[in-house]
Design a protein around this motif. Structure first.
Motif, PDB file in Angstrom:
ATOM      1  N   SER A 130      48.772  43.430  25.998  1.00 17.37           N
ATOM      2  CA  SER A 130      49.183  44.356  27.043  1.00 17.37           C
ATOM      3  C   SER A 130      48.547  44.055  28.381  1.00 17.37           C
ATOM      4  O   SER A 130      48.835  44.716  29.357  1.00 17.37           O
ATOM      5  N   GLY A 152      40.867  50.705  34.655  1.00  7.49           N
ATOM      6  CA  GLY A 152      42.031  51.431  34.185  1.00  7.49           C
ATOM      7  C   GLY A 152      41.672  52.711  33.442  1.00  7.49           C
ATOM      8  O   GLY A 152      42.211  53.788  33.716  1.00  7.49           O
ATOM      9  N   ALA A 153      40.737  52.599  32.512  1.00  8.97           N
ATOM     10  CA  ALA A 153      40.368  53.769  31.722  1.00  8.97           C
ATOM     11  C   ALA A 153      39.773  54.852  32.610  1.00  8.97           C
ATOM     12  O   ALA A 153      39.996  56.045  32.395  1.00  8.97           O
ATOM     13  N   ASP A 205      50.688  55.316  32.180  1.00 12.47           N
ATOM     14  CA  ASP A 205      49.756  54.195  32.127  1.00 12.47           C
ATOM     15  C   ASP A 205      50.421  53.026  32.834  1.00 12.47           C
ATOM     16  O   ASP A 205      51.422  52.480  32.363  1.00 12.47           O
ATOM     17  N   HIS A 260      43.101  44.621  38.586  1.00 12.41           N
ATOM     18  CA  HIS A 260      42.762  43.376  37.883  1.00 12.41           C
ATOM     19  C   HIS A 260      43.908  42.906  36.992  1.00 12.41           C
ATOM     20  O   HIS A 260      43.766  41.924  36.278  1.00 12.41           O
ATOM     21  N   LYS A 261      45.009  43.589  37.021  1.00  6.74           N
ATOM     22  CA  LYS A 261      46.174  43.075  36.310  1.00  6.74           C
ATOM     23  C   LYS A 261      47.304  42.839  37.310  1.00  6.74           C
ATOM     24  O   LYS A 261      47.748  41.733  37.506  1.00  6.74           O
ATOM     25  N   THR A 303      37.509  47.802  30.073  1.00  6.62           N
ATOM     26  CA  THR A 303      37.008  46.840  31.050  1.00  6.62           C
ATOM     27  C   THR A 303      35.688  47.374  31.605  1.00  6.62           C
ATOM     28  O   THR A 303      35.621  48.536  32.004  1.00  6.62           O
TER      29      THR A 303
HETATM   30  C1  LIG Z   1      48.087  49.447  28.608  1.00  4.51           C
HETATM   31  C2  LIG Z   1      46.670  49.550  29.050  1.00  4.51           C
HETATM   32  N1  LIG Z   1      46.185  50.734  29.430  1.00  4.51           N
HETATM   33  C3  LIG Z   1      44.913  50.878  29.843  1.00  4.51           C
HETATM   34  C4  LIG Z   1      44.046  49.800  29.892  1.00  4.51           C
HETATM   35  C5  LIG Z   1      42.635  50.054  30.299  1.00  4.51           C
HETATM   36  O1  LIG Z   1      42.310  49.464  31.497  1.00  4.51           O
HETATM   37  P1  LIG Z   1      40.820  49.007  31.794  1.00  4.51           P
HETATM   38  O2  LIG Z   1      40.467  47.982  30.773  1.00  4.51           O
HETATM   39  O3  LIG Z   1      40.834  48.486  33.166  1.00  4.51           O
HETATM   40  O4  LIG Z   1      39.939  50.212  31.685  1.00  4.51           O
HETATM   41  C6  LIG Z   1      44.527  48.523  29.542  1.00  4.51           C
HETATM   42  C7  LIG Z   1      43.710  47.297  29.632  1.00  4.51           C
HETATM   43  O5  LIG Z   1      42.819  46.993  28.930  1.00  4.51           O
HETATM   44  C8  LIG Z   1      45.860  48.415  29.095  1.00  4.51           C
HETATM   45  O6  LIG Z   1      46.335  47.218  28.740  1.00  4.51           O
END
Ligand SMILES: Cc1ncc(COP(=O)(O)O)c(C=O)c1O
Ligand SMILES: Cc1ncc(COP(=O)(O)O)c(C=O)c1O
Lengths: 413, 452, 452, 413
Positions: A101, A162-163, A267, A293-294, B331
């Motif tokens: 993902s 992201g989280a 998301d 970062h994506k 992350t």
């Molecule tokens: C679909 C999805 N949602 C949320 C996240 C969480 O993002 P992050 O790792 O930047 O906290 C990711 C990535 O790892 C992801 O692929």
């Protein structure tokens, strides 16, 4: 796509093949194993020099540190240790990452260069506001384009990944619900969602329930509607989803959620596949994090740092976290606890010290400006084109469960 | 469009193979009304590197660069000199552009780095085990409070008044949603910390005491009495370190009984960067490791019997445990952890001790000189490289007045605690090895002027 | 002493193993009177990175940076924008810190790069074969003259008056020792090149004609007639290109009959760097390859039948042939060749053509605007991105007057040909893609002032 | 020297070894083969964008280029191509280079950073002198330390590498001999000398003859004396020599050469082993090149660029090449053809366009200042110590022909 140059190619060294020292060119000698730092370093070795400076009387009371035990290496040893270690990694710079993902994309070195301009890299987060107007301008400019690209009402820039952005979105939702005195207790999350979604909802004090999926790998709208009710605070949806499919009924989902008094969290980790072509704001979404970062090419760095700005609908904007940058006639200013109220903010508070991932903002803006409106649109198109091309190419070979569900967006299962 | 490898010819032939008439075809799942048919409003077309450099360069020029003026800001972010080789190493594509090390076969480099980083952090903070990093110090601090709740099954955290106000704000935000109770206070301009108040406040609901060391005013104090009091009541001591260089000179919190030690690692290897990305340090006792948030790299043996490294104890994490995870963090700050680790390797114990000594000696010198200015008083008794002055005037306007003279002369407590009149004259000054003799002379002269 | 891995303990134990009482023991072959017993006179002790940065930074600050002002200098060194990825790649340790590729098993990366570089250079210059680089354009030019001597066994070279005066100087220096005869002249401020004079001068002793294209005044001219005349007399045509970007727009010398084409590759990938390191390009016909100086990478097959690369035709070189070598060159410009090759790969034909077009269009615009200033005349008829103006005043003081207004407004011919009154009013102006509209406006305004 | 840290080391992940996914950690997947640029690139692909700009009428006459045929790649493809290629190299950053006559040493990144300061990297060699005073200061400062370190009278900074420096030295010698009307025709070079020595002498128009060596790998002084005469212009000696030995009779050699009216050229490629401990100027040497890319840590770069300043005795100084930097009251100025004569120079001329390898000067000065007087001396000591240590360690295993000739300086045979 990488056909040999049709015009033909010819070595410039005409007699090269007459050379007869037939050694092996394979780079076997280049496979390196590397001991641990703690096996090669020692406490009395160092790779940093200081200019001699007399030390005066100490003001640390009786707190002197006795044991420390950190191994050091000289500079050449250090460079070697890490260079050798680096060679045990695979990375985007070495080849494709046909990954799950996470959008893994090229990290332009221009971004790195821009982030290292002293005017961005060497400024302190608590410098007086008049001395960091350019930094605020950068944040505001990036914020502006994120809003334009998503069609949303505002953006919270401070989340660190992201989280963290998910948390920002869910906390905004809870703050908005609380503000209207509406205590709800459940967040619906599809089973296929990234682990951060349920973890975030749970952290924010919600019970997590699954949203059922159809056989085609999409949200089951009917089942969702059946579940919605006064206890549901929000629905978290990944779109394009984790199976690589766009939710065609996204607007209908949003409408149903709103009708039930709940809010829609999206998301946006897969936003890359639709950037410049589709605006989440047009789909009824209330909050969505964007992984810089994506989608915006800041480096993954073997697991961070990321950056997760969250775009918000008008309904959620008053609850956005502090601090944030505001443009006014005279320039830019930072809205913090002190002035938030005058600014009409009902912020749920601060998520992090300082302003978020400035170094990532610089890189992301560098990327957005480089691509421009035409380039970003092309990014989405090429990413969808590549994914569908790979899907079709693999269809005969592998079992592609969702191949007939519709075009995939950025990845394929 | 230099970042896109496909040519128009490639695109047509791919469409043909897919069997799609056009790109639009592939977006057919997107409802008409959500499809943008033109370019994004107002965004110019793609731009050359030169043009991007000019646009961003113009913004960068608007900022007063720390390295170009006498600079004395701290309060959670410190300006240290980072060796050139650190920045070189973190730019290697194999580190910079690597994915999260979920596939150990192709990520041994990252994994070994994280493993070494964890040991460095654990030793520096005086703990048994450390994780592979958090976002930053403030989020690590909140996570520590949450972890203490899980361990003690109690919901009240007592925060020292010396804890960075941003860290307090973050904790308050989170506590609002988690239902934790926080006992907080504002600091007073006094040489003594609030250790007595903290100890007196401990009760049977207390999950933890949270102290910062050195604290927001630069004060340092033995943490052992607090740790003992907390432990006696079944609570934990969480210590927060925002200036890890200090631990090259003064005792580590772990050595004084802290159960969880978190920190902001920015000082080592990372740089100022206007607040981020930074790197959160998180260390604790081995017995609490299963309650720890975040990733953990561990040693293992591969199929051939060779040593290797993997992400371990993942059952704490969201990607396995989903809503039952210890944290939602995914992350983290991998590359900053690498920078920290490289810089720490270059320093070693010898270098870190010297660096800390130099910082301290410089700070003592500056404290002596500035407190000799009529009307200016040094608040601190003990300190490392940061201390607080009580000015005869309000510090916030004084800081702006110093900017007019091209000096970044510290952080005013008025900025950090707006509206608190008792703190308005407080000015926090950090002094690192990057401060030159001339910088000190200029600061002294300018402060003398504005303190009138 | 951060660069030295040995500790004092290491040193003692090594001495013991060697069986030496002290380090001095190991220097016993050095006569007493030649041994320094103290530190080098006046040199301070080892310094921190910070201190070195301050010392060198202070020097760097004394210079007027091209990128900070309107900048129009050329004459053999051009300011082009180099993509950030070029600098990233050349800093990779595997390239930066690699040794000369004498051991092909551990140098395939360097060797393949050189092989690709050679082909790029050969195609760019319109030749059949190119070498792995020379020091720079001026030394490559001299080597070409020497090579023409070896091929033709004649000792007289006729140099165009449009050849860069530094290149002429280098050739004169060398000719003084080798006994070659050089026929040289100073240019005139005229739109026509000296092609007619060159052709008329060819005789039976002539080894080669040497022309620069575009020449020192920016003029360009068809080289075919000169090539034909030279060949008719058994002589060679050597063409010198100091601005390789031009060859994205105008014909390559090799296409017009030049037998040896040399160049300064600095424009592509390398940057200004105050004159060095640069990278000499050297290409010729396949039939002359054995007379070519310098290294040559070639393709071969390894023991497993896999394609590989090696240094080839080494019998031309000093390390095999010693005093009979075609040149004494050993270390060349490897890393600059890499930079050139990476930048050229990024450009490709498409990018190079666009870059050249932009340079030309900008230069035409500037030429038109400046020659509209009363008293200022454009000397050139045809040109690429550089042209010469005849000012109504002496150009050398005009350049200094422009510096006073923070403009680097070109190279005066007075600087290049001091004492030649007929050239004193000549000002050579180069215009690349890095020149902004504002730069042009400022130059026009300032030149208008100083040209009064 | 790299003993494991005695204080013991303990993994921080206590249960790590309980992890049971037993995959192979070997990095086999990381061995990459890379096609040629000409096989993957194409004429219509590019990795550089330009801002659109209308092109006006052309002024190139009928010289338009038709064929060009240069393959291009997009930026991500380019980065990958070269990153993958780089991994087929061995390099100092990956491990030791126990190499022949070349000193391969650590290339500090501080040097790279310094060389990239815009004040050095982004200045044009023909800028008016008042705008590049700092650049001249840098050259002059480095020149000063090179003179101090060698005990010589002056230094010519412009030679581009060691061989170019040799040429500079030999041309100075020939110019000096010519100035006194002394036409000599032979240069003596030891058989063991680097190939550039005879090639250089031959280029400068001299006949090359061997200097015989003793069984111990040193110059045979008696044989040399016997050969000296009015036809010998110069003797080229490598010291420390190519067998890693210091010529103990160097001063006697110089005296004999001078007595015969000839001059002494020293190949200083191995200067690293004696820097800060021995000054060639005290040994009667007239000219010596210094490879900044060997002794002063500028990178070897897979074969360059180098830099080969040549230190000169008082006798040779007037003949040094142009241009050179001179300090005067008001600052620095460049002495070129125009003013050379007023400055009392009898220069043999210009060896190269512009001023030599500025980028290497910056790096070398950065290195010299970093090491300082104590560090440079330690460099020589450690290098000699390492070489002798390796020699003694290998003695039992290998045949070391010169092991009993005396301590080796920097390398061993
Ligand atoms: C679909 C999805 N949602 C949320 C996240 C969480 O993002 P992050 O790792 O930047 O906290 C990711 C990535 O790892 C992801 O692929
Ligand atoms: C002993 C010796 N002399 C001369 C040289 C020539 O130096 P360069 O390669 O810099 O021209 C070298 C290095 O190759 C050498 O080792």
């Amino acid at each position: 796509m990488t056909d040999p140059n049709q015009s033909g190619w010819k070595p410039t060294a005409p007699n090269a093949s007459a050379y007869d020292a037939r050694t092996t060119t394979g780079n076997r000698a280049l496979m390196l194993e590397e001991p641990l730092l703690f096996e090669i370093g020692s406490r009395d070795r160092t790779g940093v020099d200081f200019d001699d400076r007399a030390t005066g009387p100490s003001r640390i009371g009786d707190l002197a540190r006795i044991t420390l035990d950190l191994p050091g290496l000289s500079e050449p040893e250090t460079v070697r240790h890490y260079t050798r270690l680096s060679r045990q990694n695979y990375a985007i710079d070495l080849g494709l990452f046909p990954l799950g993902s996470c959008t893994m994309k090229h990290n332009p070195r221009l971004n790195e260069k821009m982030a290292r301009l002293p005017g961005f890299a060497d400024i302190h987060p608590l410098q007086p506001q008049e001395t960091v107007q350019g930094a605020y301008q950068l944040i505001d400019t990036l914020a502006h384009w994120l809003i334009e690209l998503t069609g949303m009402h505002s953006v919270a820039m401070s989340p660190k990944a992201g989280a963290h952005g998910e948390l920002c979105g869910i906390l905004s939702i809870r703050a908005a619900l609380e503000a209207r005195g509406d205590a709800r207790s459940v967040v619906l999350v599809p089973e296929s969602a990234h682990g951060t979604n349920p973890a975030t909802a749970a952290f924010a004090g919600y019970q997590v329930e699954n949203i059922p999926a159809t056989n085609e790998g999409r949200v089951d709208l009917a089942a969702l509607k059946a579940r919605l009710g006064p206890d549901v605070a929000a629905v978290m949806i990944t779109n394009p989803n984790t199976c690589g499919l766009f939710e065609p009924e996204m607007k209908a989902i949003s409408d149903a959620v709103h009708a039930a008094g709940a809010l829609v969290y999206c998301d946006g980790a897969n936003f890359n596949a639709i950037v410049g072509r589709v605006r989440p704001g047009d789909l009824g979404i209330d909050a969505m994090h964007i992984n810089l970062h994506k989608t915006f090419s800041t480096p993954h760095g073997g697991g961070g740092p990321g950056s997760g700005p969250v775009v918000l609908s008008e309904a959620l904007s008053p609850y956005a976290p502090l601090p944030y940058v505001e443009r006014n006639d005279g320039g830019y200013r930072l809205v913090e606890e002190e002035t938030a109220h005058e600014q009409g903010s009902d912020s749920f508070g601060r998520m992090v010290a300082f302003h978020g991932q400035m170094g990532m903002f610089t890189r992301a803006l560098s990327y957005i400006l480089s691509h421009g409106a035409d380039g970003l649109r092309q990014v989405a198109e090429d990413s969808v084109l590549n994914a569908n091309y790979v899907l079709r190419s693999l269809e005969d070979v592998l079992d592609a469960p969702f191949a007939f569900s519709g075009p995939c967006m950025h990845e394929a299962i | 469009m230099r970042y896109l490898p496909l040519s128009d010819a490639d695109r047509s032939s791919m469409l043909a193979i897919i069997g799609a008439a056009s790109i639009d075809d592939l977006f057919r799942d997107v409802p008409e009304e959500a499809r943008l048919d033109g370019p994004v409003h107002g965004l110019p077309l793609h731009a050359s590197e030169l043009s991007v450099e000019r646009q961003l360069g113009a913004m960068a020029m608007q900022n007063m660069v720390a390295g170009h003026v006498p600079f004395f800001l701290g309060c959670g972010a410190y300006r240290h000199h980072v060796p050139a080789s650190v920045d070189h190493i973190i730019q290697r594509g194999e580190f910079l552009t690597a994915y999260t090390p979920y596939q150990p076969e192709i990520a041994q480099g990252t994994l070994q780095v994280l493993f070494e980083f964890q040991t460095q952090v654990a030793r520096l903070l005086g703990c048994e085990v450390a994780n592979a990093s958090m976002y930053d110090g403030s989020t690590a601090c909140w996570e520590a409070i949450g972890m203490a709740r899980r361990i003690t099954r109690r919901g009240k955290a007592i925060l020292s008044d010396g804890l960075h106000p941003h860290y307090v704000s973050v904790a308050k935000t989170m506590a609002r949603f988690t239902g934790d109770t926080l006992d907080t206070a504002s600091p007073t301009l006094d040489a003594a910390t609030d250790a007595d108040r903290l100890i007196a406040s401990i009760d049977q609901d207390t999950s933890c005491i949270v102290v910062q060391y050195p604290d927001i005013l630069g004060r340092i104090d033995d943490l052992t009495p607090i740790a003992d009091a907390a432990h006696a009541a079944g609570a934990l001591l969480v210590a927060v370190v925002t200036e890890p260089v200090a631990l090259g000179l003064i005792k580590a919190p772990g050595e004084m009984g802290a159960d969880i030690v978190v920190g902001e690692g920015q000082s080592i290897g990372v740089g100022l960067q206007f607040g981020g990305p930074y790197v959160g340090l998180f260390a604790t006792r081995e017995k609490y490791v299963r309650q720890m948030p975040g990733r953990l790299a561990g040693e293992t043996i591969d199929a051939e019997g060779k040593r290797g490294f993997v992400l371990t104890l993942s059952t704490r994490e969201q990607h396995i445990r989903r809503e039952k995870a210890t944290s939602n963090i995914c992350t983290n700050s991998g590359l900053c952890a690498l920078a920290f680790s490289v810089h720490m390797t270059l320093l070693g114990e010898k270098g870190l001790r010297t660096l800390a000594q130099i910082n301290h000696a410089r700070a003592v010198e500056v404290a002596n000189r500035l407190s000799a200015i009529p009307g200016v008083e040094l608040v601190n008794d003990a300190f490392f490289n940061e201390f607080t002055l009580r000015l005869p005037v309000e510090a916030r306007p004084a800081v702006h007045a110093m900017v007019e003279k091209n000096v970044l002369g510290g952080v005013s407590l008025g900025r950090l605690y707006p509206g608190d009149a008792s703190l308005a004259n407080g000015l926090v000054i950090a002094v690192t090895e990057t401060v030159s003799d001339n910088d000190i002379n200029v600061l002294e002269a300018v402060l003398r002027e504005v303190a009138q």
